[in-house]
Design an enzyme around this catalytic site. Structure first.
Site, PDB file in Angstrom:
ATOM      1  N   PRO A 153       0.830  -1.214   0.000  1.00 53.24           N
ATOM      2  CA  PRO A 153       0.000   0.000   0.000  1.00 53.24           C
ATOM      3  C   PRO A 153       0.864   1.264   0.000  1.00 53.24           C
ATOM      4  O   PRO A 153       1.903   1.305   0.668  1.00 53.24           O
ATOM      5  CB  PRO A 153      -0.810  -0.094   1.297  1.00 53.24           C
ATOM      6  CG  PRO A 153      -0.526  -1.417   1.894  1.00 53.24           C
ATOM      7  CD  PRO A 153       0.601  -2.068   1.171  1.00 53.24           C
ATOM      8  N   GLY A 169       3.217   3.993   5.437  1.00 50.51           N
ATOM      9  CA  GLY A 169       4.253   3.646   6.416  1.00 50.51           C
ATOM     10  C   GLY A 169       4.897   2.299   6.187  1.00 50.51           C
ATOM     11  O   GLY A 169       5.594   1.778   7.052  1.00 50.51           O
ATOM     12  N   GLY A 204       6.906   1.598   3.456  1.00 48.80           N
ATOM     13  CA  GLY A 204       8.125   1.701   2.637  1.00 48.80           C
ATOM     14  C   GLY A 204       7.928   1.360   1.173  1.00 48.80           C
ATOM     15  O   GLY A 204       8.857   0.851   0.527  1.00 48.80           O
ATOM     16  N   ALA A 257      10.582   2.989  -1.223  1.00 51.46           N
ATOM     17  CA  ALA A 257      11.928   2.407  -1.082  1.00 51.46           C
ATOM     18  C   ALA A 257      11.961   0.992  -1.641  1.00 51.46           C
ATOM     19  O   ALA A 257      12.961   0.569  -2.235  1.00 51.46           O
ATOM     20  CB  ALA A 257      12.340   2.409   0.391  1.00 51.46           C
ATOM     21  N   ASP A 279      14.502   3.006   6.154  1.00 46.93           N
ATOM     22  CA  ASP A 279      13.661   2.267   5.189  1.00 46.93           C
ATOM     23  C   ASP A 279      14.525   1.532   4.167  1.00 46.93           C
ATOM     24  O   ASP A 279      14.373   0.323   3.965  1.00 46.93           O
ATOM     25  CB  ASP A 279      12.736   3.230   4.423  1.00 46.93           C
ATOM     26  CG  ASP A 279      11.500   3.599   5.215  1.00 46.93           C
ATOM     27  OD1 ASP A 279      11.541   3.503   6.445  1.00 46.93           O
ATOM     28  OD2 ASP A 279      10.499   3.993   4.586  1.00 46.93           O
TER      29      ASP A 279
HETATM   30  O1  PMV Z   1       8.163   6.554   5.451  1.00 49.27           O
HETATM   31  P1  PMV Z   1       7.527   6.056   6.708  1.00 49.27           P
HETATM   32  O2  PMV Z   1       6.132   6.474   6.893  1.00 49.27           O
HETATM   33  O3  PMV Z   1       7.811   4.623   6.955  1.00 49.27           O
HETATM   34  O4  PMV Z   1       8.266   6.828   7.924  1.00 49.27           O
HETATM   35  C1  PMV Z   1       9.619   6.900   8.018  1.00 49.27           C
HETATM   36  C2  PMV Z   1      10.050   6.973   9.441  1.00 49.27           C
HETATM   37  C3  PMV Z   1      10.426   8.334   9.987  1.00 49.27           C
HETATM   38  O5  PMV Z   1      11.217   8.056  11.132  1.00 49.27           O
HETATM   39  C4  PMV Z   1       9.194   9.104  10.397  1.00 49.27           C
HETATM   40  C5  PMV Z   1      11.235   9.161   9.004  1.00 49.27           C
HETATM   41  C6  PMV Z   1      12.623   8.634   8.725  1.00 49.27           C
HETATM   42  O6  PMV Z   1      13.241   9.144   7.779  1.00 49.27           O
HETATM   43  O7  PMV Z   1      13.123   7.752   9.430  1.00 49.27           O
END
Ligand code: PMV
Length: 310
Positions: A98, A102, A104, A107, A149
């Site tokens: 999805p 959150g 990744g 990435a 990530d």
């Molecule tokens: O991209 P997400 O939603 O998995 O969030 C990344 C995690 C944070 O700590 C909020 C940002 C980071 O760069 O580590």
């Protein structure tokens, strides 16, 4: 034809604090993944990038300088010191992860692309080089990513991470049964990270204390994970969620799902990733997994998936 895949990820402990040099723990999630396929084309065709899920096709030569997929291709070619004309290939990307939740997804797509393209062109890049290449792409749309990530996705193993200092993969003694609920609310990591920065600048002492406590939770979480101490792990997740709500990155929908999971018997529950939406994770066992799934759906989750992390 060359194919490569990359898993999704969740952050178990330390999101946001990780941006400020505190420890965090992330784990790969393998029931969803990104896939990149590279196929040869006739000489002179150039490089075409197909984002199959988005029904979009773009030629590398025409892509904007900040296009994430084209950037991943360009960074890979730079990494390979490719100095000839662009390769005659079609790169097709697909993902079941999805978006903006959150997990990744960006990435993972970049990781699959970097791996498939470099392998197709004759070089197998190691995990650290793949991660470093993806990090350059991540910087485009995240501003100041910590790098957790790309690291956990490239290594595809549980990861203890301190930005620019310490990175170690480790093994879980006992697999984790985790319920992942999608709030259905898309959240921009860049925006949330920016808001946290503004709050920190306005009140550094308060926020540094919150980040420090989150880092301590990650430090305590690692042995609990390695030794399979799931009750302790759940308590640490609840503590981390409380700190995240103090940080201002929870939301009413996240709180509803966390509470529903806890009431239905989850050992712990928290948001995962940037927050203000995205995913909520809940640690369960065989006895509680169905009740927790049902409770989170009742509380308004858009979808709920049970996954085993090992
Ligand atoms: O991209 P997400 O939603 O998995 O969030 C990344 C995690 C944070 O700590 C909020 C940002 C980071 O760069 O580590």
């Amino acid at each position: 034809m060359t194919i490569a895949t990359a898993p999704a990820k969740i952050i178990l402990f330390g999101e946001h604090a990780v941006v400020y040099g505190r420890a965090a723990i992330a784990v790969p999630i393998t029931h969803v993944q990104a896939t990149a396929t590279v196929q040869d084309e006739p000489p002179g065709s150039g490089c075409t990038i197909v984002a199959a899920d988005l029904n979009s096709t773009a030629r590398l030569a025409d892509a904007a300088s900040d296009d994430p997929l084209a950037t991943a291709v360009r960074k890979t070619l730079a990494r390979l010191a490719w100095d000839g004309p662009e390769p005659d290939v079609t790169i097709t990307l697909r993902s079941t992860i999805p978006i903006a939740s959150g997990m990744g997804s960006g990435a993972a797509v970049s990781t699959a692309l970097v791996r498939a393209l470099s392998a197709h062109l004759g070089t197998l890049l190691n995990d650290d080089i793949v991660s470093a290449t993806v990090f350059e792409v991540e910087k485009l749309y995240h501003g100041t990513p910590s790098g957790i990530d790309n690291m956990v996705i490239a290594h595809a193993r549980p990861l203890f991470f301190v930005r620019n200092k310490f990175i170690e993969t480790f093994l879980l003694k006992v697999p984790l049964n985790m319920v992942i609920a999608d709030t259905g609310i898309r959240s921009s990591t860049k925006a949330v990270v920016g808001d946290v920065r503004a709050a920190w600048e306005a009140n550094p002492e308060r926020y540094d204390n919150l980040f420090k406590a989150m880092g301590q939770i990650s430090v305590m979480g690692r042995p609990a994970l390695e030794n399979g101490e799931h009750a302790a792990l759940g308590a640490l997740m609840d503590g981390n969620q409380w700190l995240l709500s103090q940080l201002g990155v929870s939301s009413s929908q996240v709180d509803r799902l966390v509470l529903a999971a806890q009431r239905a018997g989850a050992m712990g529950a928290k948001l995962s990733g940037a927050g203000r939406g995205g995913s909520v994770i809940a640690l369960v066992n065989k006895e509680t997994q169905n009740a927790v799934t049902e409770a989170m759906l009742q509380a308004g989750a858009k979808s709920v998936t049970l996954t085993v992390i090992s």
